[in-house]
Design a protein around this motif. Structure first.
Motif, short mmCIF file in Angstrom:
data_model
loop_
_atom_site.label_atom_id
_atom_site.label_comp_id
_atom_site.label_asym_id
_atom_site.label_seq_id
_atom_site.Cartn_x
_atom_site.Cartn_y
_atom_site.Cartn_z
N ARG A 184 -8.47 14.77 -68.08
CA ARG A 184 -9.72 15.48 -68.33
C ARG A 184 -9.83 16.78 -67.52
O ARG A 184 -10.87 17.13 -66.99
CB ARG A 184 -10.92 14.57 -68.03
N GLY A 185 -8.70 17.47 -67.42
CA GLY A 185 -8.68 18.75 -66.74
C GLY A 185 -8.41 18.70 -65.25
O GLY A 185 -8.23 19.74 -64.62
N TYR A 186 -8.34 17.49 -64.67
CA TYR A 186 -8.12 17.35 -63.23
C TYR A 186 -6.71 16.82 -62.97
O TYR A 186 -6.25 15.89 -63.63
CB TYR A 186 -9.13 16.39 -62.60
N ARG A 187 -6.02 17.43 -62.00
CA ARG A 187 -4.70 16.96 -61.64
C ARG A 187 -4.81 15.80 -60.67
O ARG A 187 -5.53 15.88 -59.66
CB ARG A 187 -3.89 18.10 -61.00
N VAL A 188 -4.11 14.72 -60.97
CA VAL A 188 -4.18 13.50 -60.17
C VAL A 188 -2.76 13.09 -59.78
O VAL A 188 -1.86 13.05 -60.63
CB VAL A 188 -4.86 12.36 -60.97
N SER A 220 -1.24 7.00 -66.79
CA SER A 220 -2.27 7.63 -67.61
C SER A 220 -1.73 7.91 -69.00
O SER A 220 -0.54 8.22 -69.15
CB SER A 220 -2.75 8.93 -66.96
N LYS A 256 -2.44 15.13 -65.48
CA LYS A 256 -3.71 15.80 -65.68
C LYS A 256 -4.59 14.92 -66.53
O LYS A 256 -4.21 14.52 -67.64
CB LYS A 256 -3.51 17.16 -66.34
N THR A 267 -1.29 26.65 -65.18
CA THR A 267 -2.10 27.63 -64.46
C THR A 267 -1.23 28.77 -63.94
O THR A 267 -1.63 29.94 -63.95
CB THR A 267 -2.82 26.96 -63.28
#
Length: 208
Positions: A157-161, A183, A155, A49
């Motif tokens: 499915r598009g989400y940062r964890v 993951s 990341k 990003t």
């Protein structure tokens, strides 16, 4: 999403190109597209990003034989990349290092967060770089291969964890004595050790 589309219906004959973004784009998707539309160009894009989302590209034809995931590939026009050690020295082929991205698209920094900006955005030899925190390596031929995160941030499915937060949440449960989260880029998984029976542990896990 592409995998779901391939499962639902044939790709339209007018389709000329598919670009996919993400850290872990499965090579199997390229094969499935080629089976339906061999003339359709397919490429994977990599980046962050903080550097205008996409900074690298790898065409399906350039994916190394035997690869499970599409490499980051080579920089887009106007972009520079480096694979460096902890003090900013370039790494040789196949040796993991942190990905730095420079050139067009690098952000000015984080609004209202000068400390984080100073940590992640650096200037070296007159070039402004963003330290991504991603682990990569160079493959022979100048291709960047994404390996994972230098920290516990992933990341999915598009989400940062933050994997550390998942592990902390699991460890907060009374029966859990140990926890590890990981993951594969598509699913979040975790394993625990516990001092209680399996049924008691399952009752606690549903509360998370």
């Amino acid at each position: 999403i592409l995998g779901m589309l391939l499962d639902l219906a044939p790709l339209p004959s007018s389709l000329r190109m598919i670009i996919m973004g993400g850290d872990k784009v499965a090579v199997d998707l390229l094969h499935r597209v080629a089976a339906q539309r061999p003339d359709c160009r397919v490429a994977g894009l990599g980046g962050t990003t903080e550097t205008a989302i996409h900074s690298t590209i790898c065409d399906a034809a350039d994916v190394p034989a035997g690869a499970a995931f599409v490499p980051y590939g080579t920089p887009l026009a106007g972009v520079r990349v480096r694979c460096v050690d902890t003090v900013g020295r370039d790494r040789p082929d196949r040796v993991p290092g942190e990905l730095w991205i420079g050139g067009a698209g690098v952000a000015d920094g984080y609004r209202g967060d000068p400390e984080r900006t100073a940590d992640r955005f650096v200037e070296l030899d007159g070039v402004r770089w963003y330290r991504t925190g991603d682990l990569v390596r160079y493959l022979p031929g100048g291709f960047l291969d994404f390996l994972g995160r230098a920290d516990h941030l992933v990341k999915i499915r598009g989400y940062r964890v933050e994997l550390g937060e998942i592990e902390a949440g699991l460890l907060s449960l009374a029966p859990v004595t140990g926890a590890v989260a990981w993951s594969d880029g598509r699913e979040l998984r975790a394993a625990v050790t516990a001092s209680s029976t399996r049924s008691d542990l399952q009752d606690e896990l549903v509360k998370v």
